[in-house]
Design an enzyme around this catalytic site. Structure first.
Site, PDB file in Angstrom:
ATOM      1  N   ASN A 113      17.083  -8.360 -18.506  1.00 33.65           N
ATOM      2  CA  ASN A 113      16.313  -9.394 -17.807  1.00 33.65           C
ATOM      3  C   ASN A 113      16.134  -9.035 -16.338  1.00 33.65           C
ATOM      4  O   ASN A 113      17.005  -8.430 -15.721  1.00 33.65           O
ATOM      5  CB  ASN A 113      17.023 -10.747 -17.931  1.00 33.65           C
ATOM      6  CG  ASN A 113      17.135 -11.175 -19.382  1.00 33.65           C
ATOM      7  OD1 ASN A 113      16.463 -10.623 -20.236  1.00 33.65           O
ATOM      8  ND2 ASN A 113      17.992 -12.140 -19.657  1.00 33.65           N
ATOM      9  N   HIS A 130      16.181  -3.117 -16.345  1.00 33.06           N
ATOM     10  CA  HIS A 130      14.728  -3.191 -16.159  1.00 33.06           C
ATOM     11  C   HIS A 130      14.330  -3.668 -14.768  1.00 33.06           C
ATOM     12  O   HIS A 130      13.208  -4.111 -14.571  1.00 33.06           O
ATOM     13  CB  HIS A 130      14.105  -4.102 -17.229  1.00 33.06           C
ATOM     14  CG  HIS A 130      14.194  -3.533 -18.617  1.00 33.06           C
ATOM     15  ND1 HIS A 130      13.971  -4.268 -19.752  1.00 33.06           N
ATOM     16  CD2 HIS A 130      14.497  -2.278 -19.046  1.00 33.06           C
ATOM     17  CE1 HIS A 130      14.122  -3.498 -20.829  1.00 33.06           C
ATOM     18  NE2 HIS A 130      14.460  -2.287 -20.422  1.00 33.06           N
ATOM     19  N   PRO A 225      19.770 -16.880 -32.430  1.00 33.21           N
ATOM     20  CA  PRO A 225      19.430 -17.844 -33.492  1.00 33.21           C
ATOM     21  C   PRO A 225      18.602 -17.225 -34.606  1.00 33.21           C
ATOM     22  O   PRO A 225      18.477 -17.815 -35.687  1.00 33.21           O
ATOM     23  CB  PRO A 225      18.615 -18.922 -32.755  1.00 33.21           C
ATOM     24  CG  PRO A 225      18.198 -18.329 -31.464  1.00 33.21           C
ATOM     25  CD  PRO A 225      19.090 -17.170 -31.157  1.00 33.21           C
TER      26      PRO A 225
HETATM   27  P1  OAD Z   1      12.410 -10.682 -26.749  1.00 35.03           P
HETATM   28  O1  OAD Z   1      11.453 -11.746 -26.334  1.00 35.03           O
HETATM   29  O2  OAD Z   1      11.880  -9.499 -27.483  1.00 35.03           O
HETATM   30  O3  OAD Z   1      13.531 -11.314 -27.688  1.00 35.03           O
HETATM   31  C1  OAD Z   1      14.196 -12.494 -27.335  1.00 35.03           C
HETATM   32  C2  OAD Z   1      15.292 -12.702 -28.353  1.00 35.03           C
HETATM   33  O4  OAD Z   1      16.042 -13.827 -27.952  1.00 35.03           O
HETATM   34  C3  OAD Z   1      14.806 -12.984 -29.773  1.00 35.03           C
HETATM   35  O5  OAD Z   1      15.536 -12.168 -30.694  1.00 35.03           O
HETATM   36  C4  OAD Z   1      15.131 -14.461 -29.983  1.00 35.03           C
HETATM   37  O6  OAD Z   1      15.472 -14.737 -31.335  1.00 35.03           O
HETATM   38  C5  OAD Z   1      16.327 -14.612 -29.075  1.00 35.03           C
HETATM   39  N1  OAD Z   1      16.569 -15.980 -28.581  1.00 35.03           N
HETATM   40  C6  OAD Z   1      15.684 -16.978 -28.351  1.00 35.03           C
HETATM   41  N2  OAD Z   1      16.300 -18.047 -27.860  1.00 35.03           N
HETATM   42  C7  OAD Z   1      17.615 -17.743 -27.766  1.00 35.03           C
HETATM   43  C8  OAD Z   1      18.767 -18.427 -27.314  1.00 35.03           C
HETATM   44  N3  OAD Z   1      18.710 -19.669 -26.848  1.00 35.03           N
HETATM   45  N4  OAD Z   1      19.960 -17.786 -27.369  1.00 35.03           N
HETATM   46  C9  OAD Z   1      20.049 -16.513 -27.831  1.00 35.03           C
HETATM   47  N5  OAD Z   1      18.992 -15.822 -28.256  1.00 35.03           N
HETATM   48  C10 OAD Z   1      17.792 -16.413 -28.224  1.00 35.03           C
HETATM   49  O7  OAD Z   1      13.202 -10.254 -25.432  1.00 35.03           O
HETATM   50  P2  OAD Z   1      14.048  -8.931 -25.143  1.00 35.03           P
HETATM   51  O8  OAD Z   1      14.766  -8.468 -26.363  1.00 35.03           O
HETATM   52  O9  OAD Z   1      14.836  -9.212 -23.915  1.00 35.03           O
HETATM   53  O10 OAD Z   1      10.978  -5.209 -21.096  1.00 35.03           O
HETATM   54  O11 OAD Z   1      12.922  -7.911 -24.788  1.00 35.03           O
HETATM   55  C11 OAD Z   1      13.311  -6.647 -24.369  1.00 35.03           C
HETATM   56  C12 OAD Z   1      12.380  -6.129 -23.339  1.00 35.03           C
HETATM   57  O12 OAD Z   1      11.042  -6.175 -23.829  1.00 35.03           O
HETATM   58  C13 OAD Z   1      12.292  -6.966 -22.062  1.00 35.03           C
HETATM   59  O13 OAD Z   1      13.293  -6.635 -21.142  1.00 35.03           O
HETATM   60  C14 OAD Z   1      10.960  -6.594 -21.543  1.00 35.03           C
HETATM   61  C15 OAD Z   1      10.218  -6.800 -22.828  1.00 35.03           C
HETATM   62  O14 OAD Z   1       8.954  -6.415 -22.879  1.00 35.03           O
HETATM   63  C16 OAD Z   1      10.279  -4.839 -20.045  1.00 35.03           C
HETATM   64  O15 OAD Z   1       9.658  -5.636 -19.358  1.00 35.03           O
HETATM   65  C17 OAD Z   1      10.335  -3.375 -19.792  1.00 35.03           C
END
Ligand code: OAD
Length: 256
Positions: A113, A130, A225
């Site tokens: 994040n 990032h 979740p």
């Molecule tokens: P994503 O938006 O891909 O995934 C978010 C994850 O959080 C999903 O698996 C949801 O199921 C989960 N989620 C949602 N609400 C939640 C909660 N309350 N508690 C726990 N989990 C929850 O986001 P990232 O995996 O962070 O990169 O994405 C990775 C990278 O892709 C980011 O850092 C960004 C993005 O494009 C760059 O900007 C380079």
């Protein structure tokens, strides 16, 4: 009322955590979801949080190509994201991780994040894979720029070379900061327990970190979740929002 909100923490995991000197945690957008920061890949219900920006796909704006093509659009999108982030506060998930940092002799928090909410909550050592949306750098020279004179130009200009300024975040197709990546790799390959929290686990190289931990014999715990590609391989899956699961985990650790 059930204080655990139905969250079950396996006793074996609690025992393991008591004897584990080294913990690594990887967080993604999901940990900030309960603070009101939209995640990248989940469509927001009603899209009310995204407003005007809901028709843009972050993966199409967060690239050097998009910035070259339309720097004003990309800068404005980040201005919107900055404003959104400045109006939110860390949630119970961020706060539980602050307490966990104090609980373990070696605790490495790695985040994808860029919102700075872990630091705002009080986490002291955070590896930002990032970058951070509050910083800016020169697009031409890659140098971090703290201040510039406002001329009304969007994006503003680098005070040194006159090049365009951009947020100091990693865009798709760009390399991660080398020192952050090395520290994250080291933490994943030397920890006894690795937590993957709130990440869809599909953006490399961060997505590889839990597998590095698994291959070196660590126990991997997923908190999310929704299922992800890691779910089937994780040693423990604690399904649910991080803001509910982490405080229950912390309470179980403190009790035992
Ligand atoms: P994503 O938006 O891909 O995934 C978010 C994850 O959080 C999903 O698996 C949801 O199921 C989960 N989620 C949602 N609400 C939640 C909660 N309350 N508690 C726990 N989990 C929850 O986001 P990232 O995996 O962070 O990169 O994405 C990775 C990278 O892709 C980011 O850092 C960004 C993005 O494009 C760059 O900007 C380079």
């Amino acid at each position: 009322m059930d204080p655990s909100n139905g969250v079950q923490i396996p006793q074996r995991l609690v025992e393991l955590l008591h004897s584990a000197p080294s913990i690594a945690v990887l967080t993604g957008a999901g940990i900030s979801a309960e603070s009101g920061v939209p995640t990248f890949r989940q469509k927001q219900i009603g899209q009310s949080q995204n407003g005007l920006w809901s028709r843009y796909d972050p993966e199409e704006l967060a690239t050097p190509q998009a910035f070259r093509r339309n720097p004003e659009l990309v800068w404005r999108w980040y201005t919107w994201r900055r404003e959104l982030i400045s109006g939110v506060a860390p949630n119970a998930g961020h706060q539980a991780l602050v307490e966990m940092e104090q609980h373990f002799p070696q605790f490495t928090l790695i985040t994808q994040n860029v919102d700075g909410l872990h630091q705002q909550a009080g986490s002291r050592r955070v590896i930002e894979l990032h970058g951070n949306i509050q910083r800016n750098k020169c697009f031409a020279e890659n140098r971090v720029v703290g201040s510039w004179s406002e001329t009304g130009e969007i994006p503003p200009r680098c005070p040194v070379c006159g090049g365009m300024l951009r947020p100091d975040v990693v865009w798709f197709g760009e390399p991660l900061p080398q020192d952050a990546l090395e520290s994250a790799w080291k933490a994943a390959s030397t920890c006894q327990v690795f937590f993957s929290i709130g990440t869809s686990g599909i953006v490399e190289p961060a997505a590889s970190l839990p597998y590095i931990a698994l291959h070196t014999g660590a126990v991997v715990v997923e908190i999310n979740p929704n299922p992800t590609p890691l779910t089937a391989q994780a040693t423990y899956v604690l399904p649910g929002p991080a803001g509910s699961v982490l405080p229950v985990l912390l309470a179980a650790l403190s009790r035992a």
